[in-house]
Motif scaffolding. Sequence first.
Motif, PDB file in Angstrom:
ATOM      1  N   GLN A  43      19.191  -9.372  11.192  1.00 26.08           N
ATOM      2  CA  GLN A  43      18.646 -10.003  12.393  1.00 26.08           C
ATOM      3  C   GLN A  43      19.672 -10.523  13.386  1.00 26.08           C
ATOM      4  OE1 GLN A  43      17.079 -11.499   9.276  1.00 26.08           O
ATOM      5  NE2 GLN A  43      19.075 -12.361   8.844  1.00 26.08           N
ATOM      6  N   ALA A  44      20.837  -9.926  13.438  1.00 22.76           N
ATOM      7  CA  ALA A  44      21.816 -10.390  14.434  1.00 22.76           C
ATOM      8  C   ALA A  44      21.301 -10.037  15.813  1.00 22.76           C
ATOM      9  CB  ALA A  44      23.166  -9.723  14.220  1.00 22.76           C
ATOM     10  N   ASP A  45      21.468 -10.957  16.738  1.00 20.06           N
ATOM     11  CA  ASP A  45      21.045 -10.624  18.089  1.00 20.06           C
ATOM     12  C   ASP A  45      22.167  -9.866  18.788  1.00 20.06           C
ATOM     13  OD1 ASP A  45      22.884 -12.576  18.732  1.00 20.06           O
ATOM     14  OD2 ASP A  45      21.374 -14.076  19.237  1.00 20.06           O
ATOM     15  N   GLU A  46      21.812  -9.238  19.890  1.00 15.24           N
ATOM     16  CA  GLU A  46      22.777  -8.416  20.631  1.00 15.24           C
ATOM     17  C   GLU A  46      24.006  -9.214  21.035  1.00 15.24           C
ATOM     18  OE1 GLU A  46      22.803  -5.093  21.277  1.00 15.24           O
ATOM     19  OE2 GLU A  46      21.112  -5.044  19.903  1.00 15.24           O
ATOM     20  N   SER A  47      23.799 -10.476  21.411  1.00 12.63           N
ATOM     21  CA  SER A  47      24.941 -11.262  21.884  1.00 12.63           C
ATOM     22  C   SER A  47      25.938 -11.516  20.754  1.00 12.63           C
ATOM     23  CB  SER A  47      24.481 -12.575  22.515  1.00 12.63           C
ATOM     24  OG  SER A  47      23.848 -13.385  21.562  1.00 12.63           O
ATOM     25  N   ALA A  48      25.436 -11.685  19.524  1.00 10.38           N
ATOM     26  CA  ALA A  48      26.332 -11.895  18.379  1.00 10.38           C
ATOM     27  C   ALA A  48      27.141 -10.623  18.105  1.00 10.38           C
ATOM     28  CB  ALA A  48      25.533 -12.284  17.137  1.00 10.38           C
ATOM     29  N   ILE A  49      26.478  -9.485  18.183  1.00  5.80           N
ATOM     30  CA  ILE A  49      27.167  -8.209  17.954  1.00  5.80           C
ATOM     31  C   ILE A  49      28.208  -7.994  19.051  1.00  5.80           C
ATOM     32  CG2 ILE A  49      26.861  -5.696  17.937  1.00  5.80           C
ATOM     33  CD1 ILE A  49      24.075  -6.329  16.572  1.00  5.80           C
ATOM     34  N   HIS A  50      27.817  -8.267  20.289  1.00  3.12           N
ATOM     35  CA  HIS A  50      28.745  -8.122  21.416  1.00  3.12           C
ATOM     36  C   HIS A  50      29.930  -9.080  21.252  1.00  3.12           C
ATOM     37  CE1 HIS A  50      30.170  -7.251  25.411  1.00  3.12           C
ATOM     38  NE2 HIS A  50      30.204  -8.552  25.667  1.00  3.12           N
ATOM     39  N   ASN A  51      29.653 -10.292  20.824  1.00  8.28           N
ATOM     40  CA  ASN A  51      30.700 -11.301  20.597  1.00  8.28           C
ATOM     41  C   ASN A  51      31.721 -10.790  19.578  1.00  8.28           C
ATOM     42  OD1 ASN A  51      32.005 -13.827  20.749  1.00  8.28           O
ATOM     43  ND2 ASN A  51      30.752 -14.649  19.095  1.00  8.28           N
ATOM     44  N   ALA A  52      31.213 -10.215  18.488  1.00  3.42           N
ATOM     45  CA  ALA A  52      32.101  -9.702  17.443  1.00  3.42           C
ATOM     46  C   ALA A  52      32.868  -8.469  17.933  1.00  3.42           C
ATOM     47  CB  ALA A  52      31.310  -9.368  16.184  1.00  3.42           C
ATOM     48  N   GLN A  53      32.216  -7.622  18.731  1.00  2.17           N
ATOM     49  CA  GLN A  53      32.899  -6.440  19.260  1.00  2.17           C
ATOM     50  C   GLN A  53      34.033  -6.859  20.200  1.00  2.17           C
ATOM     51  OE1 GLN A  53      29.358  -4.582  20.857  1.00  2.17           O
ATOM     52  NE2 GLN A  53      29.341  -3.030  19.246  1.00  2.17           N
ATOM     53  N   LYS A  54      33.752  -7.834  21.029  1.00  3.05           N
ATOM     54  CA  LYS A  54      34.713  -8.260  22.045  1.00  3.05           C
ATOM     55  C   LYS A  54      35.854  -9.091  21.453  1.00  3.05           C
ATOM     56  CE  LYS A  54      34.750 -11.028  26.228  1.00  3.05           C
ATOM     57  NZ  LYS A  54      34.064 -12.217  26.666  1.00  3.05           N
ATOM     58  N   ASN A  55      35.523  -9.991  20.524  1.00  2.00           N
ATOM     59  CA  ASN A  55      36.503 -10.977  20.054  1.00  2.00           C
ATOM     60  C   ASN A  55      37.032 -10.748  18.650  1.00  2.00           C
ATOM     61  OD1 ASN A  55      36.383 -12.681  22.453  1.00  2.00           O
ATOM     62  ND2 ASN A  55      34.282 -13.063  21.806  1.00  2.00           N
ATOM     63  N   ALA A  56      36.413  -9.844  17.907  1.00  2.95           N
ATOM     64  CA  ALA A  56      36.862  -9.617  16.523  1.00  2.95           C
ATOM     65  C   ALA A  56      37.241  -8.162  16.288  1.00  2.95           C
ATOM     66  CB  ALA A  56      35.777 -10.033  15.534  1.00  2.95           C
ATOM     67  N   ASP A  57      37.251  -7.359  17.351  1.00  3.81           N
ATOM     68  CA  ASP A  57      37.536  -5.937  17.202  1.00  3.81           C
ATOM     69  C   ASP A  57      36.615  -5.334  16.138  1.00  3.81           C
ATOM     70  OD1 ASP A  57      38.804  -3.511  17.712  1.00  3.81           O
ATOM     71  OD2 ASP A  57      40.352  -3.861  16.219  1.00  3.81           O
ATOM     72  N   LEU A  58      35.322  -5.671  16.244  1.00  4.31           N
ATOM     73  CA  LEU A  58      34.331  -5.192  15.276  1.00  4.31           C
ATOM     74  C   LEU A  58      34.343  -3.670  15.235  1.00  4.31           C
ATOM     75  CD1 LEU A  58      31.965  -6.145  13.394  1.00  4.31           C
ATOM     76  CD2 LEU A  58      30.448  -5.643  15.313  1.00  4.31           C
ATOM     77  N   PHE A  59      34.477  -3.119  14.031  1.00  4.84           N
ATOM     78  CA  PHE A  59      34.513  -1.663  13.899  1.00  4.84           C
ATOM     79  C   PHE A  59      33.095  -1.081  13.950  1.00  4.84           C
ATOM     80  CE2 PHE A  59      34.388   2.240  11.388  1.00  4.84           C
ATOM     81  CZ  PHE A  59      35.255   3.007  12.153  1.00  4.84           C
ATOM     82  N   ALA A  60      32.165  -1.730  13.255  1.00  4.74           N
ATOM     83  CA  ALA A  60      30.801  -1.204  13.197  1.00  4.74           C
ATOM     84  C   ALA A  60      29.849  -2.297  12.751  1.00  4.74           C
ATOM     85  CB  ALA A  60      30.728  -0.041  12.208  1.00  4.74           C
ATOM     86  N   TYR A  61      28.569  -2.098  13.031  1.00  3.27           N
ATOM     87  CA  TYR A  61      27.577  -2.953  12.400  1.00  3.27           C
ATOM     88  C   TYR A  61      26.509  -2.072  11.781  1.00  3.27           C
ATOM     89  CZ  TYR A  61      24.479  -2.519  16.465  1.00  3.27           C
ATOM     90  OH  TYR A  61      23.671  -2.031  17.461  1.00  3.27           O
ATOM     91  N   ILE A  62      26.017  -2.553  10.656  1.00  2.44           N
ATOM     92  CA  ILE A  62      25.032  -1.795   9.883  1.00  2.44           C
ATOM     93  C   ILE A  62      23.792  -2.666   9.756  1.00  2.44           C
ATOM     94  CG2 ILE A  62      24.512  -0.737   7.658  1.00  2.44           C
ATOM     95  CD1 ILE A  62      27.528  -0.390   7.220  1.00  2.44           C
ATOM     96  N   GLN A  63      22.644  -2.078  10.076  1.00  2.00           N
ATOM     97  CA  GLN A  63      21.376  -2.799   9.947  1.00  2.00           C
ATOM     98  C   GLN A  63      20.929  -2.827   8.495  1.00  2.00           C
ATOM     99  OE1 GLN A  63      19.452  -4.322  12.242  1.00  2.00           O
ATOM    100  NE2 GLN A  63      20.462  -3.700  14.114  1.00  2.00           N
ATOM    101  N   LYS A  64      20.382  -3.964   8.070  1.00  3.24           N
ATOM    102  CA  LYS A  64      19.724  -4.016   6.756  1.00  3.24           C
ATOM    103  C   LYS A  64      18.306  -3.524   6.965  1.00  3.24           C
ATOM    104  CE  LYS A  64      22.053  -8.197   5.107  1.00  3.24           C
ATOM    105  NZ  LYS A  64      21.842  -9.606   4.800  1.00  3.24           N
ATOM    106  N   PRO A  65      17.685  -2.832   6.037  1.00  4.68           N
ATOM    107  CA  PRO A  65      18.322  -2.271   4.839  1.00  4.68           C
ATOM    108  C   PRO A  65      19.178  -1.061   5.216  1.00  4.68           C
ATOM    109  CG  PRO A  65      16.031  -1.591   4.957  1.00  4.68           C
ATOM    110  CD  PRO A  65      16.279  -2.512   6.129  1.00  4.68           C
ATOM    111  N   TRP A  66      20.304  -0.951   4.571  1.00  7.78           N
ATOM    112  CA  TRP A  66      21.235   0.134   4.852  1.00  7.78           C
ATOM    113  C   TRP A  66      21.090   1.210   3.790  1.00  7.78           C
ATOM    114  CZ3 TRP A  66      22.358  -4.357   2.389  1.00  7.78           C
ATOM    115  CH2 TRP A  66      22.919  -4.243   1.107  1.00  7.78           C
ATOM    116  N   THR A  67      21.728   2.341   4.024  1.00 12.62           N
ATOM    117  CA  THR A  67      21.746   3.393   3.005  1.00 12.62           C
ATOM    118  C   THR A  67      23.181   3.534   2.502  1.00 12.62           C
ATOM    119  OG1 THR A  67      22.264   5.173   4.555  1.00 12.62           O
ATOM    120  CG2 THR A  67      19.921   4.671   4.210  1.00 12.62           C
ATOM    121  N   ALA A  68      23.338   4.078   1.324  1.00 16.20           N
ATOM    122  CA  ALA A  68      24.669   4.316   0.761  1.00 16.20           C
ATOM    123  C   ALA A  68      25.455   5.254   1.679  1.00 16.20           C
ATOM    124  CB  ALA A  68      24.556   4.901  -0.643  1.00 16.20           C
TER     125      ALA A  68
END
Length: 135
Positions: free
Chosen positions: A91-116
């Motif tokens: 349930q991360a909101d878009e702003s949290a994902i954007h924050n991590a992309q901009k400030n943490a060099d986020l490589f990727a985000y995966i939605q739960k439930p994820w697959t192997a």
Amino acid sequence: MKQAIVCVDDESIILDSLGEQIENLFGNRFMYEYAENAEEGMEVLEELTDEGIDVMVIVSDWLMPGKKGDEFLIEVHKKFPNIVKVLLTGQADESAIHNAQKNADLFAYIQKPWTAEQLETVIKSGISTIDKEGK
């Protein structure tokens, strides 16, 4: 040099499942460490680094008590900029994902439930970026 993958999630069922899948995918190629919150996650990263172990990837949940995953990954990035950072979220909101992309060099985000398969693709491609950059 020994290499590690670190997973952080406050729900032990998810942490167990995530760990089991990653260990099944990569076997004894890496060490695996787990933490149930951001503070514990940072301690694990510092201990591994102090022991000369190269942390390749960190997979962190977003919604955790205390510190959210995006804030945690920003902190991780400041101390350990070369670690591939992956945010796992139901349930991360878009702003949290954007924050991590901009400030943490986020490589990727995966939605739960994820697959192997998703997990494997993201981690392998994350590690290959490190290999290419020669870190």
